[in-house]
Design a protein around this motif. Sequence first.
Motif, PDB file in Angstrom:
ATOM      1  N   GLU A  56     -11.249   1.074  -4.097  1.00  0.00           N
ATOM      2  CA  GLU A  56     -10.657   0.246  -3.406  1.00  0.00           C
ATOM      3  C   GLU A  56      -9.089  -1.026  -3.107  1.00  0.00           C
ATOM      4  OE1 GLU A  56     -11.746   0.952  -0.516  1.00  0.00           O
ATOM      5  OE2 GLU A  56     -13.684   2.275  -0.453  1.00  0.00           O
ATOM      6  N   MET A  57      -9.006  -1.705  -4.049  1.00  0.00           N
ATOM      7  CA  MET A  57      -7.895  -2.330  -4.681  1.00  0.00           C
ATOM      8  C   MET A  57      -6.230  -1.724  -4.286  1.00  0.00           C
ATOM      9  SD  MET A  57      -7.020  -2.543  -8.057  1.00  0.00           S
ATOM     10  CE  MET A  57      -7.496  -1.287  -9.843  1.00  0.00           C
ATOM     11  N   GLY A  58      -6.521  -0.535  -4.271  1.00  0.00           N
ATOM     12  CA  GLY A  58      -4.420  -0.098  -4.158  1.00  0.00           C
ATOM     13  C   GLY A  58      -5.400   1.227  -2.943  1.00  0.00           C
ATOM     14  N   TYR A  59      -5.509   1.305  -2.235  1.00  0.00           N
ATOM     15  CA  TYR A  59      -5.477   1.314  -1.229  1.00  0.00           C
ATOM     16  C   TYR A  59      -5.877   0.605   0.207  1.00  0.00           C
ATOM     17  CZ  TYR A  59      -6.595   4.653   3.073  1.00  0.00           C
ATOM     18  OH  TYR A  59      -6.094   4.877   4.297  1.00  0.00           O
ATOM     19  N   SER A  60      -6.642  -0.996  -0.692  1.00  0.00           N
ATOM     20  CA  SER A  60      -5.934  -1.787   0.341  1.00  0.00           C
ATOM     21  C   SER A  60      -4.803  -2.730   0.482  1.00  0.00           C
ATOM     22  CB  SER A  60      -7.521  -3.065   0.329  1.00  0.00           C
ATOM     23  OG  SER A  60      -8.831  -1.611   0.496  1.00  0.00           O
ATOM     24  N   SER A  61      -4.393  -2.557  -1.179  1.00  0.00           N
ATOM     25  CA  SER A  61      -2.708  -3.242  -0.741  1.00  0.00           C
ATOM     26  C   SER A  61      -2.038  -2.915   0.116  1.00  0.00           C
ATOM     27  CB  SER A  61      -2.841  -3.111  -2.620  1.00  0.00           C
ATOM     28  OG  SER A  61      -2.795  -1.703  -2.953  1.00  0.00           O
ATOM     29  N   ILE A  62      -1.706  -1.540   0.491  1.00  0.00           N
ATOM     30  CA  ILE A  62      -1.233  -0.783   1.175  1.00  0.00           C
ATOM     31  C   ILE A  62      -0.588  -1.595   2.387  1.00  0.00           C
ATOM     32  CG2 ILE A  62      -1.086   1.200   2.548  1.00  0.00           C
ATOM     33  CD1 ILE A  62      -1.443   2.843   0.797  1.00  0.00           C
ATOM     34  N   ILE A  63      -2.018  -1.972   2.808  1.00  0.00           N
ATOM     35  CA  ILE A  63      -1.994  -2.638   4.345  1.00  0.00           C
ATOM     36  C   ILE A  63      -1.169  -4.295   3.987  1.00  0.00           C
ATOM     37  CG2 ILE A  63      -3.243  -4.506   5.857  1.00  0.00           C
ATOM     38  CD1 ILE A  63      -5.483  -2.287   5.502  1.00  0.00           C
ATOM     39  N   TYR A  64      -1.408  -4.428   3.052  1.00  0.00           N
ATOM     40  CA  TYR A  64      -0.046  -5.943   2.614  1.00  0.00           C
ATOM     41  C   TYR A  64       1.113  -5.585   1.924  1.00  0.00           C
ATOM     42  CZ  TYR A  64      -4.999  -7.816   1.910  1.00  0.00           C
ATOM     43  OH  TYR A  64      -6.401  -8.479   2.719  1.00  0.00           O
ATOM     44  N   LEU A  65       0.940  -4.584   1.677  1.00  0.00           N
ATOM     45  CA  LEU A  65       2.462  -4.289   1.695  1.00  0.00           C
ATOM     46  C   LEU A  65       3.434  -3.741   2.538  1.00  0.00           C
ATOM     47  CD1 LEU A  65       2.038  -1.938  -2.133  1.00  0.00           C
ATOM     48  CD2 LEU A  65       3.323  -3.908  -1.649  1.00  0.00           C
ATOM     49  N   ALA A  66       2.882  -3.203   3.352  1.00  0.00           N
ATOM     50  CA  ALA A  66       2.799  -2.981   5.058  1.00  0.00           C
ATOM     51  C   ALA A  66       3.154  -4.771   5.568  1.00  0.00           C
ATOM     52  CB  ALA A  66       2.453  -2.074   5.981  1.00  0.00           C
TER      53      ALA A  66
END
Length: 318
Positions: free
Chosen positions: A190-200
Motif C-alpha cells: 500500500e505504501m506507494g499508492y498511499s504516498s500519492i495523496i501526500y505528494l499531491a
Amino acid sequence: MVPISLINQASRLKLSKKIVKQRYLYLMLVPGFIWAILFSYGPMLGLYMAFVDYKPTLGNFWSTFLNSEFVGFQWFTLFFAGDDFLLIMRNTLVSSMLTIGIGFLVPILIAVALNEVRSASFKRIVQTASYMPYFISWVIAANIFVTLLSADGVVNELLKLLGLTKESVLFLQEGKYFWGIVAGANTWKEMGYSSIIYLAAIASINPELYEAAKVDGATRVKQIFHITLPLLKPTIVILLILAVGNIVNTGFDQYFLLGNSLNRDYSDVIDTYSFRYGIQNGMFSYASAVGLFKSVVAFIMVLGVNSLARRMNNNSLF
C-alpha cells in the motif's frame, strides 16, 4: 418584510434553474447513486440476519429469510461469551495497530523523500516501483511472501549468509512472526499508492515559502520540519482518522492466504473468523452478527477519533 413563503419559492426556483443549467453534471452522478444503492445500501437489508436464526433451504430465499425465528441478541451474546472472542480481538487489534504504525508512517517518508529528489527520471522510477505492488492481487503477493520466507527461501539464505542463524527459521509456521509479516506485507503493498495523496498535498504548498526559508538560511531538513510536515498536518489527520476507523477491518485476503493451522492463534481475525463460521460451517446468522459488531465498532471509532482531532487541532472529516 418579505414573507417566508416568497423566500422559499425564490430559493426553489433558483435551485431548479441551477439543476437545469448543470443537468449534465447531475446526470453523471446517476451511475454513482445507482451503484451505492445496489452495493452499499441494498445489502444492509441482510443485517436482519444477525437477529434471526436463519437456516437456508432449497425454497424461496426471501420467504425463508423473513420467516426465520427472531432470536434478538442471542448470536452477539454467543460471540462475546465464547472462548474465541478475546483471541480474535487481540489478533485483530494488535495486527491492525502494528500495520497502522508502520504503514501510516512509511508513505509520508516516501512522499517527503521524493519531494526532495531533483532528478525527475529517478523520481518517476521510484514512484512506479513503489506503487506497482498495489495493483498485484493478494493471491500473487501472498505467494511471493510464502516463497521468500520458506525454509529454503531468500530470507533464510540471507540470514545464514550473514551468520545470524544456523538453521532455517519457519516464519509462517511460528505464530510469533505473523503480525510482523502481515504488517510488512500490507505496508509493501500500500505504501506507494498511499504516498500519492501526500505528494499531491505537497505539490499544493506555495513554493514561495521554501524560497523565503532559503533566504533565511534554512537547510532542506529544516524546511521539511518547519514547512512541509506542518502543512501536511491536515491531510495526515484525515487519513489517520480513516485508518483508525478501519482498525477492526483488517482485511481478509492476506490473513486467509498467509494464515494456516500452525499460526491460527495469531492469524485468526474477525474477517477470517466470520468467514469460517459463516461460509465453511454454515452459521450464517452468527457470522452476520460478528460482521455487524465489527461495523458498529468501526463507526464508533471514526466518530471518536474525528471528535478528538477536531478538538485538538480543528482538523476533522466532519
